[in-house]
Design a protein around this motif. Structure first.
Motif, PDB file in Angstrom:
ATOM      1  N   SER A 156       1.005  -6.808  -1.090  1.00 56.42           N
ATOM      2  CA  SER A 156       0.913  -7.271   0.369  1.00 56.42           C
ATOM      3  C   SER A 156       0.552  -8.819   0.473  1.00 56.42           C
ATOM      4  O   SER A 156       1.486  -9.636   0.500  1.00 56.42           O
ATOM      5  N   CYS A 157      -0.526  -9.263   0.585  1.00 56.78           N
ATOM      6  CA  CYS A 157      -0.790 -10.772   0.821  1.00 56.78           C
ATOM      7  C   CYS A 157      -0.995 -11.587  -0.145  1.00 56.78           C
ATOM      8  O   CYS A 157      -1.262 -12.746   0.269  1.00 56.78           O
ATOM      9  N   GLY A 158      -1.428 -11.086  -1.248  1.00 54.61           N
ATOM     10  CA  GLY A 158      -1.259 -11.986  -2.443  1.00 54.61           C
ATOM     11  C   GLY A 158      -2.804 -12.560  -2.595  1.00 54.61           C
ATOM     12  O   GLY A 158      -3.884 -12.110  -1.624  1.00 54.61           O
ATOM     13  N   ILE A 159      -3.263 -13.240  -3.654  1.00 55.81           N
ATOM     14  CA  ILE A 159      -4.541 -13.838  -3.698  1.00 55.81           C
ATOM     15  C   ILE A 159      -4.063 -15.429  -4.129  1.00 55.81           C
ATOM     16  O   ILE A 159      -3.543 -15.683  -5.168  1.00 55.81           O
ATOM     17  N   PRO A 160      -4.646 -16.261  -2.983  1.00 56.56           N
ATOM     18  CA  PRO A 160      -4.467 -17.872  -3.293  1.00 56.56           C
ATOM     19  C   PRO A 160      -4.554 -18.285  -4.756  1.00 56.56           C
ATOM     20  O   PRO A 160      -5.772 -18.019  -5.278  1.00 56.56           O
ATOM     21  N   GLY A 161      -3.810 -18.927  -5.208  1.00 52.85           N
ATOM     22  CA  GLY A 161      -4.189 -19.577  -6.438  1.00 52.85           C
ATOM     23  C   GLY A 161      -3.963 -18.294  -7.761  1.00 52.85           C
ATOM     24  O   GLY A 161      -4.033 -18.916  -9.060  1.00 52.85           O
ATOM     25  N   LYS A 162      -3.942 -17.181  -7.420  1.00 54.18           N
ATOM     26  CA  LYS A 162      -3.770 -16.235  -8.548  1.00 54.18           C
ATOM     27  C   LYS A 162      -2.683 -15.262  -8.531  1.00 54.18           C
ATOM     28  O   LYS A 162      -2.014 -15.061  -9.712  1.00 54.18           O
TER      29      LYS A 162
ATOM     30  N   PRO B 235      -1.796  -5.590 -12.853  1.00 53.22           N
ATOM     31  CA  PRO B 235      -2.991  -6.211 -12.192  1.00 53.22           C
ATOM     32  C   PRO B 235      -3.029  -6.542 -10.856  1.00 53.22           C
ATOM     33  O   PRO B 235      -2.111  -7.485 -10.268  1.00 53.22           O
ATOM     34  N   ASP B 236      -3.801  -6.358  -9.925  1.00 51.59           N
ATOM     35  CA  ASP B 236      -4.229  -6.771  -8.571  1.00 51.59           C
ATOM     36  C   ASP B 236      -2.760  -6.262  -7.764  1.00 51.59           C
ATOM     37  O   ASP B 236      -2.280  -7.038  -6.752  1.00 51.59           O
ATOM     38  N   PHE B 237      -2.105  -5.186  -7.968  1.00 53.01           N
ATOM     39  CA  PHE B 237      -0.867  -4.556  -7.463  1.00 53.01           C
ATOM     40  C   PHE B 237      -1.176  -4.642  -5.854  1.00 53.01           C
ATOM     41  O   PHE B 237      -0.107  -4.594  -5.329  1.00 53.01           O
TER      42      PHE B 237
ATOM     43  N   GLU C 125       4.135 -10.277  -2.124  1.00 52.68           N
ATOM     44  CA  GLU C 125       5.436  -9.828  -1.875  1.00 52.68           C
ATOM     45  C   GLU C 125       5.621  -9.647  -0.226  1.00 52.68           C
ATOM     46  O   GLU C 125       6.794  -9.767   0.354  1.00 52.68           O
ATOM     47  N   ARG C 126       4.309  -9.278   0.392  1.00 50.87           N
ATOM     48  CA  ARG C 126       4.346  -9.144   2.008  1.00 50.87           C
ATOM     49  C   ARG C 126       5.047  -7.915   2.193  1.00 50.87           C
ATOM     50  O   ARG C 126       5.602  -7.912   3.230  1.00 50.87           O
ATOM     51  N   TYR C 127       5.273  -7.007   1.374  1.00 54.10           N
ATOM     52  CA  TYR C 127       6.162  -5.428   1.929  1.00 54.10           C
ATOM     53  C   TYR C 127       5.139  -4.652   2.505  1.00 54.10           C
ATOM     54  O   TYR C 127       5.469  -3.677   3.262  1.00 54.10           O
ATOM     55  N   LYS C 128       3.680  -4.713   2.497  1.00 57.62           N
ATOM     56  CA  LYS C 128       2.576  -3.889   3.085  1.00 57.62           C
ATOM     57  C   LYS C 128       1.594  -4.897   3.711  1.00 57.62           C
ATOM     58  O   LYS C 128       1.589  -6.138   3.152  1.00 57.62           O
ATOM     59  N   LYS C 129       1.097  -4.343   4.843  1.00 56.43           N
ATOM     60  CA  LYS C 129       0.364  -5.764   5.654  1.00 56.43           C
ATOM     61  C   LYS C 129      -0.931  -5.885   4.913  1.00 56.43           C
ATOM     62  O   LYS C 129      -1.443  -7.135   5.087  1.00 56.43           O
ATOM     63  N   THR C 130      -1.521  -5.004   4.478  1.00 59.61           N
ATOM     64  CA  THR C 130      -3.026  -5.377   3.704  1.00 59.61           C
ATOM     65  C   THR C 130      -3.111  -4.707   2.292  1.00 59.61           C
ATOM     66  O   THR C 130      -2.566  -3.589   2.367  1.00 59.61           O
ATOM     67  N   PRO C 131      -3.970  -5.185   1.429  1.00 62.14           N
ATOM     68  CA  PRO C 131      -4.221  -4.243   0.186  1.00 62.14           C
ATOM     69  C   PRO C 131      -4.646  -2.770   0.491  1.00 62.14           C
ATOM     70  O   PRO C 131      -4.412  -2.165  -0.195  1.00 62.14           O
TER      71      PRO C 131
END
Length: 246
Positions: free
Chosen positions: A90-96, A83-85, A100-106
């Protein structure tokens, strides 16, 4: 197959000295007497499991023995993503979701996935074996080397020996299991397959030596590489000097 195994083992020792021999893998619905990996407990990386094969043990995995969703996907046991791959990579979802930050944006991840094709596992089990345990009835998909720079130089140059263009080896952005299993398997289905350079995935790096990368040769490519070792640069004084450091 036994003849090829013995001949390549001799050539490898002749030209690469004490460098580590490779692994092979193939898929089957009946692994026979090969030891089955236990059901995975939580998230575990298949690259870490390969240490057992590198230490001389043959092992087979089914879907339940692979503890990472990415691993299941790259080995062909599932085409699903966590879910939310797009945020995970990329940047993650704060608190969720921690990114990994391997790509710049979703959005960039979504574009990347449009060009990423999986390949369904052609059997219930994937079998990994040390090169020394290759049997006459085995039909490998690819040969996987874990190599240090000097040995890697030899493999890379050998893979390009008969190629008219400069990309006999390519290096896709990928998880460790993608560069060792999925991409070599995809290449093995092509008329002129390329070898795959890998293990650049930071998440898998700790399961490989700090001074080694992976080099996966699709079986069709590997057969050709083995055939022309004795007429290649490997017989030159240049390579002899490199070999002395291996």
């Amino acid at each position: 197959m036994t003849k090829l195994k013995n001949e390549f083992t001799g050539q490898w020792k002749k030209y690469f000295g004490k460098a580590e021999l490779p692994l092979i893998f193939y898929y089957t619905d009946d692994p026979g007497e090969i030891k089955k990996a236990p059901k995975a407990k939580g998230r575990q990386c298949i690259i870490g499991d390969l240490k057992q094969i590198r230490n001389g043990e043959s092992l087979c995995f089914d879907n339940e023995a692979v503890g990472c969703m990415g691993g299941k996907r790259y080995l062909g046991f599932s085409d699903k993503l966590r879910p939310d791959f797009d945020y995970f990579l990329s940047c993650g979802i704060p608190g969720k979701v921690e990114g990994e930050r391997y790509k710049k944006t979703p959005d960039l991840v979504r574009d990347f996935l449009k060009n990423h094709q999986t390949l369904p596992a052609p059997g219930k089990w994937i079998v990994f074996k040390p090169w020394e345990k290759l049997d006459d009835h085995d039909v490998p998909e690819a040969v996987i080397f874990f190599a240090k720079p000097d040995a890697l130089s030899g493999l890379f140059t050998l893979a390009n020996f008969e190629e008219p263009e400069p990309n006999g080896v390519y290096c896709p952005f990928s998880a460790g299991c993608g560069s060792t299993v999925l991409y070599p398997m995809q290449e093995n289905r092509k008329a002129n397959p390329r070898a795959v350079l890998g293990m650049f995935d930071p998440s898998a790096r700790l399961y490989a030596g700090s001074d080694e990368l992976s080099f996966a040769a699709p079986w069709k490519k590997f057969i050709r590489m083995a055939e022309y070792m004795d007429e290649s640069f490997l017989i030159t004084e240049t390579w002899s000097a490199v070999k002395s450091r291996i």
